[in-house]
Design a protein around this motif. Structure first.
Motif, PDB file in Angstrom:
ATOM      1  N   ASP A  98       8.465  -9.839  92.898  1.00  0.00           N
ATOM      2  CA  ASP A  98       8.174 -10.434  94.212  1.00  0.00           C
ATOM      3  C   ASP A  98       8.700 -11.858  94.353  1.00  0.00           C
ATOM      4  O   ASP A  98       8.345 -12.569  95.300  1.00  0.00           O
ATOM      5  CB  ASP A  98       6.660 -10.430  94.464  1.00  0.00           C
ATOM      6  N   SER A  99       9.531 -12.269  93.400  1.00  0.00           N
ATOM      7  CA  SER A  99      10.047 -13.637  93.459  1.00  0.00           C
ATOM      8  C   SER A  99      11.538 -13.643  93.173  1.00  0.00           C
ATOM      9  O   SER A  99      12.113 -12.642  92.740  1.00  0.00           O
ATOM     10  CB  SER A  99       9.319 -14.511  92.430  1.00  0.00           C
ATOM     11  N   VAL A 100      12.161 -14.802  93.408  1.00  0.00           N
ATOM     12  CA  VAL A 100      13.579 -14.964  93.106  1.00  0.00           C
ATOM     13  C   VAL A 100      13.748 -15.060  91.587  1.00  0.00           C
ATOM     14  O   VAL A 100      13.095 -15.873  90.941  1.00  0.00           O
ATOM     15  CB  VAL A 100      14.143 -16.224  93.788  1.00  0.00           C
ATOM     16  N   LEU A 101      14.627 -14.240  91.042  1.00  0.00           N
ATOM     17  CA  LEU A 101      14.871 -14.252  89.601  1.00  0.00           C
ATOM     18  C   LEU A 101      16.034 -15.155  89.220  1.00  0.00           C
ATOM     19  O   LEU A 101      16.009 -15.786  88.170  1.00  0.00           O
ATOM     20  CB  LEU A 101      15.153 -12.831  89.097  1.00  0.00           C
ATOM     21  N   ASN A 102      17.063 -15.207  90.067  1.00  0.00           N
ATOM     22  CA  ASN A 102      18.214 -16.047  89.739  1.00  0.00           C
ATOM     23  C   ASN A 102      19.042 -16.235  91.007  1.00  0.00           C
ATOM     24  O   ASN A 102      19.314 -15.280  91.721  1.00  0.00           O
ATOM     25  CB  ASN A 102      19.065 -15.384  88.644  1.00  0.00           C
ATOM     26  N   GLU A 103      19.455 -17.474  91.264  1.00  0.00           N
ATOM     27  CA  GLU A 103      20.180 -17.799  92.496  1.00  0.00           C
ATOM     28  C   GLU A 103      21.676 -17.968  92.288  1.00  0.00           C
ATOM     29  O   GLU A 103      22.391 -18.336  93.217  1.00  0.00           O
ATOM     30  CB  GLU A 103      19.597 -19.073  93.123  1.00  0.00           C
ATOM     31  N   SER A 116      16.299  -9.598  97.303  1.00  0.00           N
ATOM     32  CA  SER A 116      15.486 -10.812  97.368  1.00  0.00           C
ATOM     33  C   SER A 116      15.416 -11.490  96.000  1.00  0.00           C
ATOM     34  O   SER A 116      15.377 -12.711  95.912  1.00  0.00           O
ATOM     35  CB  SER A 116      14.070 -10.475  97.850  1.00  0.00           C
ATOM     36  N   ALA A 117      15.423 -10.676  94.940  1.00  0.00           N
ATOM     37  CA  ALA A 117      15.347 -11.236  93.590  1.00  0.00           C
ATOM     38  C   ALA A 117      16.645 -11.939  93.207  1.00  0.00           C
ATOM     39  O   ALA A 117      16.633 -12.900  92.421  1.00  0.00           O
ATOM     40  CB  ALA A 117      15.035 -10.135  92.583  1.00  0.00           C
ATOM     41  N   LEU A 118      17.786 -11.470  93.771  1.00  0.00           N
ATOM     42  CA  LEU A 118      19.100 -12.049  93.457  1.00  0.00           C
ATOM     43  C   LEU A 118      19.807 -12.360  94.770  1.00  0.00           C
ATOM     44  O   LEU A 118      20.749 -11.677  95.176  1.00  0.00           O
ATOM     45  CB  LEU A 118      19.910 -11.054  92.614  1.00  0.00           C
ATOM     46  N   PRO A 119      19.374 -13.400  95.466  1.00  0.00           N
ATOM     47  CA  PRO A 119      19.800 -13.633  96.859  1.00  0.00           C
ATOM     48  C   PRO A 119      21.279 -13.936  97.044  1.00  0.00           C
ATOM     49  O   PRO A 119      21.827 -13.698  98.125  1.00  0.00           O
ATOM     50  CB  PRO A 119      18.941 -14.806  97.299  1.00  0.00           C
TER      51      PRO A 119
END
Length: 976
Positions: A376-381, A406-409
């Motif tokens: 449910d969150s960003v893992l890596n941008e 969403s995790a890898l935007p």
């Protein structure tokens, strides 16, 4: 006059000079007699490309030369080829820097066009040897390294194809293996088709190269265009470094895999889109790739990932391979691991997935989309993460696709699918399709059903209908339920119908017994005789159990069937017997793939309908309603190539889903129809195909048997182009016949088909090699020929004719007025050579005979000279028989040949007691041969011998190599 030298060979040289190659005559190339490398050119390149001295360059060349010397054994050629590539691109540092510092050595420029790229023809190796070296038609060298070899065949001899060139190339690899240690790929062409492969690939593993998806072929101009695309120096080096892998077969044999053209185009579409968008910081960060089921998407991902990881301008990117099933995840992981792709990391759990991205690892990650379900969150941008999502149309389940994004935007997302995306499937197009690709149908790369079948990558799919009472008739069921439920509301009625009507139909005991009886009868008639296997797809888990019970009762065995199913949610433990872990299931499916295993059918309801790869699976009995992607993926389990007896994948349809194929699949109607064919439609075509073959023999009485009848037929095929045209027509008929047989409708055409098959066999060239025009006949046709064999009395035996000078004079005199005498002698000789089919000692005689016939047809010799040549050749054949029969009897010859074969594959890692293997084969084969009057004219005997041979090799000695099996059987057939 057109020949291979002044047409195709010269065209290829011109094509090369237009693709950045410089032509140099072979005799002008400065090389020693036994040198594979042009060392003076390589030395100059090393000094130019690296800060090293000439002496240091010579040290580098010494290492390469040693690697080539180690490849002087054909059995070690693939390993040597791998080692040589490693020296060029991986283990390429030397202590030539300041204070002995190791520096990388470059062998090629960033742009290969700046290198010394040379094409030459008639390259002799070894050069000017006492016995004379082998002559290679075309050799392409970059900086003195021979990276590509081409073999050319004549464009004006209809019975010769590129496949004959491929066979020649395999012979060269065996006779001068060191010449192919640096090799990237080899190709062959007759000016119509261009086919290529990596070293040591059998002919059936070669594939076409097309410059683009327009797939132009069939003319010398199209071959020129395609070969210019294949041999561009930069492209060859690209294939060398990124689009080739070395892996192992199930038997442990090391092989080289070079990308198919569609894998290269698809991989490059991904790589170039990533590079362009990353470089410009704008543009699409996604793309959709459709490559048909079975055409190699897994290797496409391996190639693309391999190249992406090694692009310096992407600054150590992360590549993520995303599957939607655990078994596919294991398959992909296995492919990457066996190919020794470095820096592979599997993520088996959500925690491993999160840790991988949080630690910012720069590797190739293999995982499933379901691992993203609880993220449910960003893992890596980072913006240099590239995801390759397999079976993209299924990955949009619930919100999994959105969670992944969403995790890898800032990542790239490429979707790969084996089925065409339905135009109504807006989610998949929205997730992966780019506006820039709309002009191409929404895909950045496409490889269709028909492309795959035409290229020989997969087989056609044929479906067979069953009695209509076995089909689900939803309209009738609706009517019956209306009568039973007229007292309830419409809403309740709809819910009841939805829940019970279809299920009641498919689970009814009587229907299951009827369908099971049809399956068993069909399997025994159509599938089992070919040695292949079947899959039964049923409505639900309860049906799996019921079908197994019914089929087992009819077969009289519980070992012939197995069930593979999901057992999750089985609270009452009804299906506990079929609960297996991944390793147990893998072993079970390996047993199914094993031709010696008693398992003949696997029964499923939802498992093994996607991703299951078993080439031995020929027939699917479909008794479950399916549509769209699920339907197409399921039936494509049967389309993998297996052996010469597998002409197509076969689907027996109990549901009626193919009553309107295009409508059911809802994809491109014309494309679907070309790959999925109704057997009923093929039946209708057989009379037409048969008549078109008979039309080649106007006025010939097909009721006359023996030599006179056969001679009359052959007289109609004296012209080479007519004979070749007949071969094409009969091959089409034979394929249809093998597909439909043993249907009762064929009985009306049996006599004519048998006659045509025997004529075809009688005129088929003795030394066809790899020719695709004169195809091997199927098992059912061979059995027909053997059942209807006629003894042809041709009068004087060959021995008396050759030994008796008076008889020869008489035959020569009679031939002046009666050309039939020449045909009689030719036929006698062909029959005699046929007795030695497969024996390499007699291959040269077969080739001489074909050459004699060709010279007469081209009016290079008179008919009398042709006869004299036949008599001389007959004398040589008899002399060879006399010499070969003196030292050893046939059985001893067989044991000697088998001993040599198994000694050649014996290694320290796979020790075998050769004497025991040979004795085991000899004892069992002799026992079977003695049971039959003429074992090798009996299909039953041949099948029994093959079964016993495979049991000895695979089970007793764990020698699971198809090439070894084929060679061993060839010796058995030759000598026993």
């Amino acid at each position: 006059m057109f020949n291979e030298d002044n047409t195709v060979e010269q065209m290829l040289i011109e094509a090369a000079t237009q693709s950045s190659w410089q032509y140099v005559k072979s005799q002008d190339i400065p090389r020693s007699s036994d040198s594979v490398l042009v060392e003076s050119w390589l030395l100059e390149a090393l000094v130019r490309l690296n800060p090293i001295t000439r002496q240091q360059a010579e040290q580098v060349i010494y290492k390469l030369r040693a690697a080539i010397t180690c490849g002087g054994n054909y059995d070690e050629l693939v390993t040597a080829n791998d080692r040589f590539r490693t020296l060029l691109f991986n283990e390429n540092t030397e202590p030539f820097g300041k204070d002995g510092e190791y520096i990388p050595i470059r062998f090629f420029s960033e742009d290969a066009v700046e290198d010394y790229c040379v094409v030459t023809n008639q390259w002799e190796f070894p050069r000017s040897s006492v016995e004379g070296g082998k002559r290679l038609d075309l050799v392409y060298l970059i900086n003195g390294i021979p990276v590509c070899v081409g073999e050319v065949k004549s464009p004006v001899r209809p019975q010769i194809t590129w496949a004959n060139g491929a066979i020649d190339m395999l012979h060269y690899e065996k006779s001068i293996p060191e010449m192919f240690v640096p090799n990237i790929l080899t190709f062959a062409t007759e000016g119509k088709e261009l086919q290529y492969a990596g070293i040591c690939a059998p002919v059936d593993k070669w594939g076409p190269w097309f410059k683009d998806e327009s797939r132009q072929h069939g003319t010398i101009e199209s071959v020129k265009s395609n070969v210019m695309g294949l041999v561009q120096p930069n492209r060859l080096l690209d294939i060398y470094r990124y689009y080739s892998v070395f892996t192992g077969t199930s038997s442990g044999k090391k092989i080289k895999i070079v990308c198919r053209y569609q894998q290269y185009l698809g991989g490059e579409a991904i790589v170039q889109r990533v590079l362009n968008t990353y470089r410009e910081k704008q543009g699409p960060k996604k793309g959709l790739i459709w490559h048909f089921q079975g055409s190699g998407k897994s290797w496409l991902m391996v190639f693309a990932a391999q190249k992406l990881r090694l692009q310096n301008e992407l600054h150590a990117p992360t590549v993520v391979i995303v599957d939607d099933r655990i078994d596919l995840e294991d398959q992909i992981t296995g492919d990457f691991t066996r190919a020794d792709i470095p820096n592979i990391e599997p993520a088996k759990t959500k925690e491993e997935l999160v840790a991988f991205f949080k630690q910012d690892q720069r590797k190739i990650l293999i995982t499933t989309i379901f691992k993203f379900g609880d993220v449910d969150s960003v893992l890596n941008e980072r913006d240099n993460i590239i995801l390759l999502v397999d079976e993209a149309h299924r990955t949009q389940e619930k919100d999994l696709g959105q969670k992944m994004r969403s995790a890898l935007p800032n990542a790239f997302f490429f979707g790969l699918t084996g089925t065409p995306i339905n135009k109504r499937d807006k989610n998949t197009f929205q997730s992966f399709g780019a506006d820039e690709d709309l002009e191409k149908g929404g895909y950045i790369s496409k490889y269709t059903f028909q492309n795959s079948v035409e290229d020989g990558a997969t087989l056609e799919l044929n479906f067979q209908t069953v009695p209509v009472e076995m089909h689900l008739n939803e309209a009738q069921l609706q009517e019956e339920f209306d009568e039973l439920t007229d007292q309830i509301s419409e809403e309740e009625k709809n819910e009841l119908v939805k829940r019970t009507s279809v299920e009641a139909f498919f689970t009814a005991e009587k229907r299951i017994n009827d369908v099971a009886r049809y399956i068993v009868n069909h399997f025994k008639e159509y599938v089992e005789p070919t040695g292949m296997k079947a899959q039964v797809v049923v409505y639900n888990r309860d049906c799996c159990v019921k079908y197994k019970k019914a089929i087992d009762a009819l077969l009289g065995s519980e070992d012939a069937t197995t069930i593979v199913m999901h057992t999750a949610g089985d609270k009452a433990d009804e299906y506990k017997a079929y609960c297996r872990d991944r390793e147990q299931e893998r072993k079970l499916l390996d047993q199914f793939r094993d031709p010696l295993s008693p398992i003949k059918m696997v029964i499923v309801t939802s498992k093994l309908l996607t991703g299951f790869d078993a080439p031995i699976l020929q027939c699917m009995y479909l008794d479950k309603p399916m549509k769209d992607h699920t339907l197409l993926q399921a039936i494509c389990r049967t389309n993998r190539k297996y052996n010469v007896d597998k002409k197509c994948g076969l689907i027996v349809d109990f549901v009626g889903v193919f009553d309107n194929v295009a409508k059911s699949l809802a994809f491109d109607e014309e494309t679907v129809k070309t790959v999925v064919k109704n057997i009923d439609e093929i039946k209708v075509l057989i009379p037409q195909f048969l008549q078109e073959c008979i039309d080649f023999f106007p006025g010939v009485d097909r009721t006359i048997g023996g030599w006179e009848g056969l001679q009359a037929a052959q007289q109609c095929l004296l012209d080479e182009s007519t004979k070749t045209n007949f071969a094409k027509h009969f091959s089409r008929l034979a394929k249809a016949w093998e597909t439909v047989s043993p249907d009762a409708m064929l009985a009306a055409y049996q006599a004519d088909y048998t006659w045509l098959a025997q004529v075809y066999q009688s005129v088929r060239p003795v030394s066809t090699g790899g020719s695709l025009i004169w195809t091997l006949l199927g098992a059912k046709t061979i059995e027909i020929i053997h059942r209807n064999i006629d003894t042809i009395d041709i009068g004087t035996p060959l021995e008396d004719l050759v030994v008796d000078g008076d008889v020869i004079d008489m035959v020569l005199e009679q031939a002046k007025d009666n050309p039939k005498k020449i045909l009689e002698v030719e036929k006698m000789l062909r029959l005699r050579l046929g007795e030695h089919h497969g024996d390499p000692n007699y291959k040269v005689f077969a080739e001489k005979l074909d050459e004699l016939r060709r010279h007469m047809e081209e009016n290079l010799i008179t008919s009398i000279d042709f006869l004299r040549g036949l008599l001389t050749l007959a004398k040589e054949v008899l002399e060879e028989e006399k010499n070969s029969n003196q030292p050893l009897d046939k059985r001893e010859q067989a044991k000697a040949a088998l001993t040599e074969l198994f000694e050649s594959i014996k290694t320290e890692d796979t020790p075998i007691i050769v004497e025991r293997v040979v004795a085991d084969i000899d004892e069992n084969v002799v026992a079977i041969v003695r049971k039959f009057k003429d074992a090798f004219k009996s299909i039953t005997a041949q099948r029994e011998i093959k079964k016993k041979l495979r049991s000895i090799l695979w089970v007793n000695y764990q020698i699971k190599d198809q090439e070894v099996f084929d060679k061993a059987y060839q010796y058995i057939e030759m000598y026993y």
